[in-house]
Motif scaffolding. Sequence first.
Motif, mmCIF file in Angstrom:
data_model
loop_
_atom_site.group_PDB
_atom_site.id
_atom_site.type_symbol
_atom_site.label_atom_id
_atom_site.label_comp_id
_atom_site.label_asym_id
_atom_site.label_seq_id
_atom_site.Cartn_x
_atom_site.Cartn_y
_atom_site.Cartn_z
ATOM 1 N N GLY A 298 96.134 0.322 -11.613
ATOM 2 C CA GLY A 298 96.358 1.445 -10.966
ATOM 3 C C GLY A 298 95.463 2.717 -11.523
ATOM 4 N N ILE A 299 95.799 3.761 -10.837
ATOM 5 C CA ILE A 299 94.952 5.137 -11.341
ATOM 6 C C ILE A 299 95.988 6.187 -11.456
ATOM 7 N N ILE A 300 95.910 6.919 -12.714
ATOM 8 C CA ILE A 300 96.839 8.085 -12.801
ATOM 9 C C ILE A 300 96.474 9.048 -11.821
ATOM 10 N N TYR A 301 97.514 9.667 -11.371
ATOM 11 C CA TYR A 301 97.092 10.675 -10.163
ATOM 12 C C TYR A 301 96.340 11.962 -10.362
ATOM 13 N N LYS A 302 96.469 12.330 -11.654
ATOM 14 C CA LYS A 302 95.774 13.644 -12.119
ATOM 15 C C LYS A 302 94.394 13.150 -12.914
ATOM 16 N N HIS A 303 94.095 12.008 -12.567
ATOM 17 C CA HIS A 303 92.813 11.628 -13.326
ATOM 18 C C HIS A 303 91.761 11.029 -12.121
ATOM 19 N N MET A 304 92.213 11.379 -11.062
ATOM 20 C CA MET A 304 91.116 10.973 -9.876
ATOM 21 C C MET A 304 89.957 11.622 -10.198
ATOM 22 N N GLN A 305 89.719 12.571 -10.714
ATOM 23 C CA GLN A 305 88.422 13.295 -10.642
ATOM 24 C C GLN A 305 87.332 12.382 -11.695
ATOM 25 N N ASP A 306 87.944 11.369 -12.647
ATOM 26 C CA ASP A 306 87.392 10.594 -13.169
ATOM 27 C C ASP A 306 86.274 9.523 -12.146
ATOM 28 N N HIS A 307 87.140 9.526 -10.864
ATOM 29 C CA HIS A 307 86.572 8.276 -10.140
ATOM 30 C C HIS A 307 85.715 9.073 -9.006
ATOM 31 N N TYR A 308 85.538 10.181 -9.127
ATOM 32 C CA TYR A 308 84.757 10.973 -8.247
ATOM 33 C C TYR A 308 83.576 10.290 -7.635
ATOM 34 N N ASN A 309 82.559 9.704 -8.741
ATOM 35 C CA ASN A 309 81.262 9.223 -8.139
ATOM 36 C C ASN A 309 81.680 7.940 -7.477
ATOM 37 N N GLY A 372 103.734 10.966 -12.474
ATOM 38 C CA GLY A 372 103.069 10.982 -14.132
ATOM 39 C C GLY A 372 102.583 9.664 -14.586
ATOM 40 N N LEU A 373 102.856 8.630 -13.601
ATOM 41 C CA LEU A 373 102.272 7.099 -13.902
ATOM 42 C C LEU A 373 101.245 6.860 -12.901
ATOM 43 N N GLN A 374 100.724 5.658 -13.072
ATOM 44 C CA GLN A 374 99.794 4.972 -12.293
ATOM 45 C C GLN A 374 100.243 4.737 -10.993
ATOM 46 N N TYR A 375 99.424 4.949 -9.983
ATOM 47 C CA TYR A 375 99.660 4.732 -8.656
ATOM 48 C C TYR A 375 98.663 3.489 -8.409
ATOM 49 N N ALA A 376 99.345 2.595 -7.671
ATOM 50 C CA ALA A 376 98.722 1.141 -7.616
ATOM 51 C C ALA A 376 98.945 0.539 -6.338
ATOM 52 N N ILE A 377 98.297 -0.684 -5.812
ATOM 53 C CA ILE A 377 98.557 -1.427 -4.706
ATOM 54 C C ILE A 377 99.073 -2.691 -5.535
ATOM 55 N N PRO A 378 100.242 -3.107 -5.371
ATOM 56 C CA PRO A 378 100.859 -4.269 -5.831
ATOM 57 C C PRO A 378 100.257 -5.745 -5.619
ATOM 58 N N LEU A 379 99.778 -5.520 -4.670
ATOM 59 C CA LEU A 379 99.340 -6.844 -3.906
ATOM 60 C C LEU A 379 98.388 -7.638 -5.142
ATOM 61 N N ASP A 380 98.849 -8.974 -5.060
ATOM 62 C CA ASP A 380 98.108 -10.028 -5.900
ATOM 63 C C ASP A 380 96.350 -9.868 -5.666
ATOM 64 N N ARG A 381 95.713 -9.579 -6.505
ATOM 65 C CA ARG A 381 94.113 -9.641 -6.179
ATOM 66 C C ARG A 381 93.530 -11.034 -5.855
ATOM 67 N N GLU A 382 94.164 -11.838 -6.183
ATOM 68 C CA GLU A 382 93.832 -13.355 -5.673
ATOM 69 C C GLU A 382 94.097 -13.525 -4.259
ATOM 70 N N LEU A 383 94.842 -12.682 -3.654
ATOM 71 C CA LEU A 383 95.150 -13.022 -2.005
ATOM 72 C C LEU A 383 94.038 -12.211 -1.278
ATOM 73 N N ILE A 384 93.051 -11.283 -1.975
ATOM 74 C CA ILE A 384 92.170 -10.375 -1.549
ATOM 75 C C ILE A 384 90.630 -11.185 -1.504
ATOM 76 N N THR A 385 90.198 -11.195 -0.214
ATOM 77 C CA THR A 385 88.907 -11.819 -0.070
ATOM 78 C C THR A 385 87.922 -10.823 0.604
ATOM 79 N N TRP A 386 86.674 -10.519 -0.314
ATOM 80 C CA TRP A 386 85.758 -9.755 0.194
ATOM 81 C C TRP A 386 84.730 -10.446 0.956
#
Length: 388
Positions: A298-309, A372-386
């Motif tokens: 997950g990503i902490i909501y108020k830290h989204m600026q760290d992921h700008y690029n 105040g905590l992380q926001y995340a997508i719970p889905l197991d990443r092993e189920l995801i195919t790119w």
Amino acid sequence: MAVNQLLFKDLPFQPSRNQVFYIENGYDADVNNFIQSNYSDLKSMFADNGMDFYYLPYLLREHDIEAKVRYYAPYLSSQLLTTKVQSNALVPYLSDDDTRKNLQPSLVFEGNQKGGNGEVMFLQVPLSDIDFSQSKSVDDLVQWVEQMRDAYHREIVQERVCYYQSEDFHAPHCCGQVETSSSKKRFLEGLFNRFNKKLEMPEDDVDLQKTEEEYAEEQSLMETEKVLRELRLTVQKLRLEGVSLMAIHEFIDKQEPLSRMTITPDYRIFLPDYNNIEIEMAALPKAIYFLFLRYPNGIIYKHMQDHYNELLNIYRQLRPHTDEARINLTITKVVNPVGNALNENIARIRKAFIEKFDEHLANHYIITGERGLQYAIPLDRELITWEE
């Protein structure tokens, strides 16, 4: 033709007074052939008398119920959806064992009285006296049920008038009977009460005064509320009610599967195990979704600026022909901790999934979190195919 009282316990739906059900313990060929041959007329004539007739084996023929069942269980195959609900589906909920074993083909409808211990009382019109092998008027059958229902309810009204005209409301009086106290309405938990929950937006944990961008933020909040309002309306159309809600027990697995997710080279999102549903959303919410997929913790909501690029680069790939200045401005708004653009787009992501299937499954795929905590997508990443 006599009218009996039947008590049902722990019914997985809330019946309505105007509903009439055909039930049996076993299978009576003559009665079923009669109903099947005259189904449309029965439905129509009961409706003309203010009643809804339910023949459970034909339940999945009703209106858009297949789409509604798929909404709750998107993994079901088309072949499985042709399975019939049995005409004895209500029998296990009968309170009395002997009644359950000896039940004859009948039409039942809810009475005004309630039993104790969460029981619901139905009136039974047995069909054993009717020779369905002979030609029989559908009109006669409907009229019998209507007459029985009306006569019973007139009797109940008279008992109530007699009771409430007495001086002491705490004991039986002239009619010799008192309507039993009504139990609290029971609604299904878990799967069946999700639609009564408020669809909540993620909240930022920063408590700030209004800024000069107040108008823009208010517009964004209004847009978010619009998205959620549209979602509520969509879900309302897809919700199952009453006996239709009960019917999905015939199909839904106790351990419901999660679908794999496939992301194509052109960034389309498919769920192959949910009949290859495509999750469609605009470029910006999709870019935010792809960003969160990269961070299982997950990503902490108020830290989204760290992921700008990082977010900028993802969005640029989804909008390759968009002006660079406009792309930068859009992402700047999204990562702004005092703005509402991120909330708005998370709401759009939520809408994209919950429009396709029910929240109890969609919650595994959408962005969720606590203040105040992380926001995340719970889905197991092993189920995801790119795909490449």
